[in-house]
Design an enzyme around this catalytic site. Structure first.
Site, mmCIF file in Angstrom:
data_model
loop_
_atom_site.group_PDB
_atom_site.id
_atom_site.type_symbol
_atom_site.label_atom_id
_atom_site.label_comp_id
_atom_site.label_asym_id
_atom_site.label_seq_id
_atom_site.Cartn_x
_atom_site.Cartn_y
_atom_site.Cartn_z
ATOM 1 N N CYS A 107 65.206 51.788 63.665
ATOM 2 C CA CYS A 107 65.929 51.004 63.067
ATOM 3 C C CYS A 107 67.211 51.748 62.309
ATOM 4 C CB CYS A 107 65.160 49.994 62.098
ATOM 5 S SG CYS A 107 66.506 48.859 61.061
ATOM 6 N N HIS A 149 64.013 42.040 66.876
ATOM 7 C CA HIS A 149 64.272 42.827 65.577
ATOM 8 C C HIS A 149 65.388 42.455 64.915
ATOM 9 C CE1 HIS A 149 64.271 47.116 63.933
ATOM 10 N NE2 HIS A 149 65.570 46.806 63.530
ATOM 11 N N GLU A 150 66.542 41.811 65.437
ATOM 12 C CA GLU A 150 67.699 41.642 64.838
ATOM 13 C C GLU A 150 67.697 40.334 64.192
ATOM 14 O OE1 GLU A 150 69.705 43.910 64.189
ATOM 15 O OE2 GLU A 150 68.854 45.202 65.712
ATOM 16 N N HIS A 153 65.919 40.843 61.014
ATOM 17 C CA HIS A 153 66.788 41.093 59.890
ATOM 18 C C HIS A 153 67.487 39.816 59.316
ATOM 19 C CE1 HIS A 153 67.189 45.357 59.615
ATOM 20 N NE2 HIS A 153 67.256 45.567 61.121
HETATM 21 ZN ZN ZN Z 1 66.977 47.271 62.202
#
Ligand code: ZN
Length: 194
Positions: A107, A149-150, A153
């Site tokens: 990341c 993953h995004e 976030h």
């Molecule tokens: Zn990340």
């Protein structure tokens, strides 16, 4: 413009993103800057939180990464992911599909920190794109991992939350150092602004 990437320890990384109501010139500029920032950092994805904005907005680009292949389907047909990169995701909704798979992940907000993370192998994605149209596709491989993953976030979830307890224990002191550095920088910036 390349924007500074927010590091672990900054509270914005824990904020849920607000929905993007309309595509204003400011949002267009932000997307352009996020793409430039992601490419400059050699990342495969970047969320608005990582440049200090709590919005439902992320960009993904898996072009040229051959050791970790991606798949993409649109309307049930296989397409070449490269033909559809970069992907701009506004207000994305995702539905995980398939069995969980474990793979390496990093990341941009955690420099030099990598760990194996288990996530569903495929994900169907529905989002608004920069032209205001609905973008729908199913992702597999690295693209599926990057999108998940995004989207994490955008919900204030970080990949360290998905590590095994053992993996997190191994990097605990690095995380504490990074957090302390980020907080000290924030404090300093605040002092200069006062
Ligand atoms: Zn990340």
């Amino acid at each position: 413009m390349i924007l500074p990437i927010v590091k672990y320890g900054h509270p914005v990384l824990r904020q849920k993103g607000e929905r993007v109501a309309s595509i204003t010139p400011e949002i267009r500029q932000l997307v352009e800057d996020m793409l430039e920032t992601m490419h400059d950092a050699s990342g495969v994805g970047l969320a608005a939180q990582q440049i200090g904005r709590a919005l439902q907005l992320a960009v993904v680009d898996v072009t040229g990464i051959e050791d970790r292949p991606s798949t993409m389907e649109i309307d049930g047909k296989r397409v070449r992911p490269e033909d559809h990169m970069p992907v701009v995701l506004l207000n994305p909704d995702i539905t995980p599909e398939g069995d969980p798979v474990t793979g390496p992940e990093g990341c941009l907000s955690f420099p030099e920190t990598y760990a194996d993370i288990t996530r569903p192998e495929r994900v169907s994605v529905k989002a608004m794109n920069l032209t205001g149209q609905t973008l729908e596709f199913t992702a597999g491989g690295l693209l599926a991992r990057a999108v998940q993953h995004e989207v994490d976030h955008l919900r204030g979830i970080l990949f360290i939350d998905r590590m095994t307890t053992d993996a997190r224990r191994e990097i605990r002191s690095d995380l504490e150092k990074l957090q302390a550095t980020t907080k000290a920088e924030l404090q300093k910036a605040k002092g200069e602004a006062d």
